[in-house]
Design a protein around this motif. Structure first.
Motif, PDB file in Angstrom:
ATOM      1  N   LEU A   1      37.898  36.449  47.083  1.00 16.96           N
ATOM      2  CA  LEU A   1      39.308  35.647  47.238  1.00 16.96           C
ATOM      3  C   LEU A   1      39.978  35.638  45.881  1.00 16.96           C
ATOM      4  N   ALA A   2      39.310  35.635  44.884  1.00 15.49           N
ATOM      5  CA  ALA A   2      39.967  35.906  43.548  1.00 15.49           C
ATOM      6  C   ALA A   2      40.763  37.173  43.381  1.00 15.49           C
ATOM      7  N   SER A   3      40.249  38.405  43.552  1.00 22.02           N
ATOM      8  CA  SER A   3      40.904  39.566  43.727  1.00 22.02           C
ATOM      9  C   SER A   3      41.876  39.536  44.748  1.00 22.02           C
ATOM     10  N   THR A   4      41.906  38.877  45.802  1.00 20.70           N
ATOM     11  CA  THR A   4      42.854  38.869  46.967  1.00 20.70           C
ATOM     12  C   THR A   4      44.360  38.134  46.410  1.00 20.70           C
ATOM     13  N   THR A   5      43.892  36.991  45.531  1.00 27.00           N
ATOM     14  CA  THR A   5      44.890  36.245  44.843  1.00 27.00           C
ATOM     15  C   THR A   5      45.753  37.133  43.676  1.00 27.00           C
ATOM     16  N   VAL A   6      45.046  38.126  43.185  1.00 25.95           N
ATOM     17  CA  VAL A   6      45.745  38.799  42.211  1.00 25.95           C
ATOM     18  C   VAL A   6      46.552  39.723  43.008  1.00 25.95           C
ATOM     19  N   TYR A   7      46.062  40.472  44.100  1.00 22.45           N
ATOM     20  CA  TYR A   7      46.893  41.423  45.014  1.00 22.45           C
ATOM     21  C   TYR A   7      48.236  40.506  45.502  1.00 22.45           C
ATOM     22  N   CYS A   8      47.931  39.384  46.117  1.00 20.59           N
ATOM     23  CA  CYS A   8      49.077  38.732  46.702  1.00 20.59           C
ATOM     24  C   CYS A   8      50.209  38.220  45.712  1.00 20.59           C
TER      25      CYS A   8
ATOM     26  N   ALA B   1      37.240  42.684  54.838  1.00 23.33           N
ATOM     27  CA  ALA B   1      37.697  42.291  53.597  1.00 23.33           C
ATOM     28  C   ALA B   1      39.312  42.809  53.457  1.00 23.33           C
ATOM     29  N   ASN B   2      39.394  44.025  53.561  1.00 24.04           N
ATOM     30  CA  ASN B   2      40.946  44.794  53.438  1.00 24.04           C
ATOM     31  C   ASN B   2      41.902  44.160  54.399  1.00 24.04           C
ATOM     32  N   GLY B   3      41.107  44.090  55.609  1.00 26.61           N
ATOM     33  CA  GLY B   3      41.866  43.322  56.631  1.00 26.61           C
ATOM     34  C   GLY B   3      42.662  41.887  56.320  1.00 26.61           C
ATOM     35  N   LEU B   4      41.760  41.228  56.096  1.00 25.59           N
ATOM     36  CA  LEU B   4      42.002  39.754  55.477  1.00 25.59           C
ATOM     37  C   LEU B   4      42.900  39.585  54.531  1.00 25.59           C
ATOM     38  N   SER B   5      42.931  40.573  53.388  1.00 20.82           N
ATOM     39  CA  SER B   5      44.029  40.762  52.131  1.00 20.82           C
ATOM     40  C   SER B   5      45.082  41.217  52.635  1.00 20.82           C
ATOM     41  N   LEU B   6      45.173  42.104  53.676  1.00 17.20           N
ATOM     42  CA  LEU B   6      46.265  42.957  54.197  1.00 17.20           C
ATOM     43  C   LEU B   6      47.194  41.766  54.835  1.00 17.20           C
ATOM     44  N   SER B   7      46.249  40.949  55.610  1.00 21.42           N
ATOM     45  CA  SER B   7      47.088  39.823  56.504  1.00 21.42           C
ATOM     46  C   SER B   7      47.733  38.858  55.436  1.00 21.42           C
ATOM     47  N   VAL B   8      46.673  38.405  54.729  1.00 20.64           N
ATOM     48  CA  VAL B   8      47.528  37.249  53.705  1.00 20.64           C
ATOM     49  C   VAL B   8      48.545  37.963  52.799  1.00 20.64           C
ATOM     50  N   VAL B   9      48.618  39.278  52.338  1.00 12.72           N
ATOM     51  CA  VAL B   9      49.473  39.683  51.645  1.00 12.72           C
ATOM     52  C   VAL B   9      50.878  40.161  52.342  1.00 12.72           C
ATOM     53  N   SER B  10      50.885  40.222  53.484  1.00 13.50           N
ATOM     54  CA  SER B  10      51.926  40.202  54.451  1.00 13.50           C
ATOM     55  C   SER B  10      52.695  39.224  54.677  1.00 13.50           C
TER      56      SER B  10
ATOM     57  N   ALA C   1      45.526  35.085  36.864  1.00 15.46           N
ATOM     58  CA  ALA C   1      44.556  35.296  37.717  1.00 15.46           C
ATOM     59  C   ALA C   1      43.634  36.323  37.551  1.00 15.46           C
ATOM     60  N   THR C   2      43.807  37.119  36.337  1.00 12.82           N
ATOM     61  CA  THR C   2      42.858  38.207  36.117  1.00 12.82           C
ATOM     62  C   THR C   2      41.733  37.661  34.854  1.00 12.82           C
ATOM     63  N   LEU C   3      41.843  36.398  34.678  1.00 11.98           N
ATOM     64  CA  LEU C   3      41.112  35.941  33.398  1.00 11.98           C
ATOM     65  C   LEU C   3      40.023  35.459  33.909  1.00 11.98           C
ATOM     66  N   ARG C   4      38.916  35.449  33.215  1.00 11.73           N
ATOM     67  CA  ARG C   4      37.654  34.134  33.620  1.00 11.73           C
ATOM     68  C   ARG C   4      38.045  33.080  33.038  1.00 11.73           C
TER      69      ARG C   4
ATOM     70  N   LEU D   1      38.471  35.115  37.805  1.00 11.90           N
ATOM     71  CA  LEU D   1      38.201  36.228  38.306  1.00 11.90           C
ATOM     72  C   LEU D   1      36.873  36.796  37.510  1.00 11.90           C
ATOM     73  N   PRO D   2      35.886  36.775  38.312  1.00 18.20           N
ATOM     74  CA  PRO D   2      34.415  37.355  37.657  1.00 18.20           C
ATOM     75  C   PRO D   2      34.452  38.543  37.242  1.00 18.20           C
ATOM     76  N   ALA D   3      33.611  38.930  36.340  1.00 17.59           N
ATOM     77  CA  ALA D   3      33.459  40.306  35.742  1.00 17.59           C
ATOM     78  C   ALA D   3      32.908  41.262  36.857  1.00 17.59           C
ATOM     79  N   SER D   4      32.231  40.586  37.710  1.00 17.98           N
ATOM     80  CA  SER D   4      31.394  41.561  38.570  1.00 17.98           C
ATOM     81  C   SER D   4      32.132  42.185  39.426  1.00 17.98           C
TER      82      SER D   4
END
Length: 479
Positions: free
Chosen positions: A266-273, A401-410, A456-459, A462-465
């Protein structure tokens, strides 16, 4: 029955079965393996088939809507053009999750094949549209059935070893960028051929009757080539009989039940969006700003001038992606690369409002330098967000995961042009405001979303994992 072997030497968190396509392709991910160039070239063509239909219509969309006679006044053409332009993203928003889910069930390649077939069908129908409704519906259907970008990004991670992850995702970003450059060129040169090339396409010809068919046929021809190359791609999804893996279930790492409960995803998708909204708003604002009069803070450029800037910047971006980017990404890691690229974009954006005070050679030197750097940093940030999303989930969830992130970013990409255009129109009316006058407000809008991306990229947000593939972590647990 032969005992399945755990692929510990290959850092493989799955069981190895001779008949499983995912196990067969896993050899490409052995440590020290060369990059799978053949597969990446074919994958690049698949991405190109996705990008071209999105961007090809913008040079002629105004004239297409005008020919439909749906607008009561010339000032209304932009309103109807906006509906057609947004219909693709609207369709993708509603179906991207489904296609990602399907890719996790039946495989990546079948979904890619279906996506390319949808380009062949609906993009051609769009080219012969004779009404606003037909154009709107065909573009919506094209977006709805074209769900291959999510599986493509998952596939790029699944065929590359850890040291080549950046290269795999870079190929996706590079060919996507190439499609967004080539698409408008095709649309501009091949639309209305009977008007532009009357000696070749006569007044009574098929292309005179359907002035936007030629570009659609060329895009479809490229898609047909991409379809043939898609069939050469091996499947990467693991398909194991349940009875064969039951004995080893206690050795398997625990799987997350829902990606909606996966915070790194969810954090990575936020960065993407956030960055996608910034990027598409910048794309629209740059063209509007460059052609606006100098008295209103613009550059008084022609559309050809804007095209030259974008072409040079796009070419520089492609060279960067194919040469320098993989090494930089491996050295910095996706989190730091995404963060530093977004940070560096902020001072570059601060320069744009000052360019209206420059002339001639100095204007072009500063503008091209800023535009090239902006393109490169945008691509690095976007590609880094792709890596973060793929790293945050295991293979069996990567398609969804990529489908959901693509949907939100659309949805964000549909909001970006509307927001950017509204801010630009507002800025034009406040040229002498005391705070952020004129175009300073426009670029502050872009800087604001770049700053949000950095945050959004900061801890701990966004986890270091997310710096490392979950598949590799699972392998470490098995080893």
């Amino acid at each position: 029955m032969e005992e399945p072997l755990l692929g510990r030497d290959r850092q493989q968190p799955e069981l190895e079965f001779p008949d499983c396509p995912g196990c067969q392709i896993w050899r490409l991910r052995e440590k020290g393996s060369p990059p799978p160039l053949k597969q990446l070239v074919s994958l690049g063509f698949v991405v190109l088939c996705n990008a071209l239909p999105i961007s090809v219509l913008y040079p002629f969309l105004y004239f297409m809507v005008r020919d439909f006679h749906v607008a009561k006044a010339e000032s209304d053409i932009g309103f109807y053009a906006g509906w057609i332009g947004s219909s693709f993203m609207a369709g993708r928003f509603f179906t991207a999750v489904f296609w990602g889910y399907l890719a996790d069930r039946i495989g990546r390649r079948p979904v890619m094949v279906l996506g390319i077939v949808s380009v062949l069908v609906f993009n051609t129908l769009f080219g012969v549209s004779t009404s606003f409704t037909m154009a709107l519906v065909t573009r919506f259907c094209l977006g709805s059935f074209n769900g291959m970008l999510g599986p493509v990004k998952a596939y790029a991670s699944e065929i590359c070893s850890d040291e080549h992850q950046a290269l795999g995702v870079s190929v996706v970003g590079t060919t996507w960028g190439l499609g967004l450059i080539v698409g408008p060129a095709l649309g501009g040169f091949l639309s209305q051929p009977a008007v532009k090339y009357p000696n070749v396409f006569h007044h009574g010809s098929l292309f005179a009757r359907f002035p936007y068919l030629l570009q659609a046929l060329v895009v479809s021809a490229i898609a047909l080539l991409g379809l043939c190359m898609c069939f050469t791609l091996p499947e990467t999804l693991h398909k194991h009989p349940k009875r064969d893996i039951s004995a080893a279930e206690d050795k398997q790492p625990a799987r997350k039940q829902s990606i909606l409960k996966n915070w790194p995803f969810l954090a990575s998708t936020t960065v993407y969006c956030l960055w996608s909204l910034h990027d598409i708003a910048y794309t629209e604002i740059f063209s509007l700003w460059a052609v606006s009069p100098r008295l209103q803070g613009g550059l008084s450029f022609t559309s050809s001038d804007v095209g030259e800037v974008l072409a040079i910047s796009g070419f520089a971006m492609l060279v960067f992606q194919l040469t320098i980017f993989p090494a930089v990404a491996n050295m910095l890691g996706p989190i730091f690369m995404t963060r530093i690229s977004a940070i560096l974009a902020i001072p570059i954006l601060c320069i744009y409002p000052l360019m209206s005070k420059l002339e001639n050679v100095w204007l072009w030197v500063v503008l091209l330098t800023a535009s090239v750097l902006k393109f490169v940093l945008t691509t690095a940030t976007m590609t880094g967000s792709f890596l973060l999303i793929n790293n945050s989930v295991t293979q069996e969830q990567r398609g969804a995961a990529n489908g959901l992130s693509l949907s939100v970013v659309s949805l964000f990409k549909a909001l970006g042009p509307a927001g950017g255009g509204s801010v630009f129109a507002w800025a034009q009316k406040r040229q002498h405001a005391a705070f952020l006058p004129g175009d300073e407000l426009v670029f502050f809008f872009l800087i604001f979303f770049a700053f949000l991306t950095v945050l959004a990229t900061l801890r701990p947000f966004l986890p270091a994992s997310t710096n490392k593939l979950q598949d590799e972590k699972a392998a470490d647990q098995l080893a």
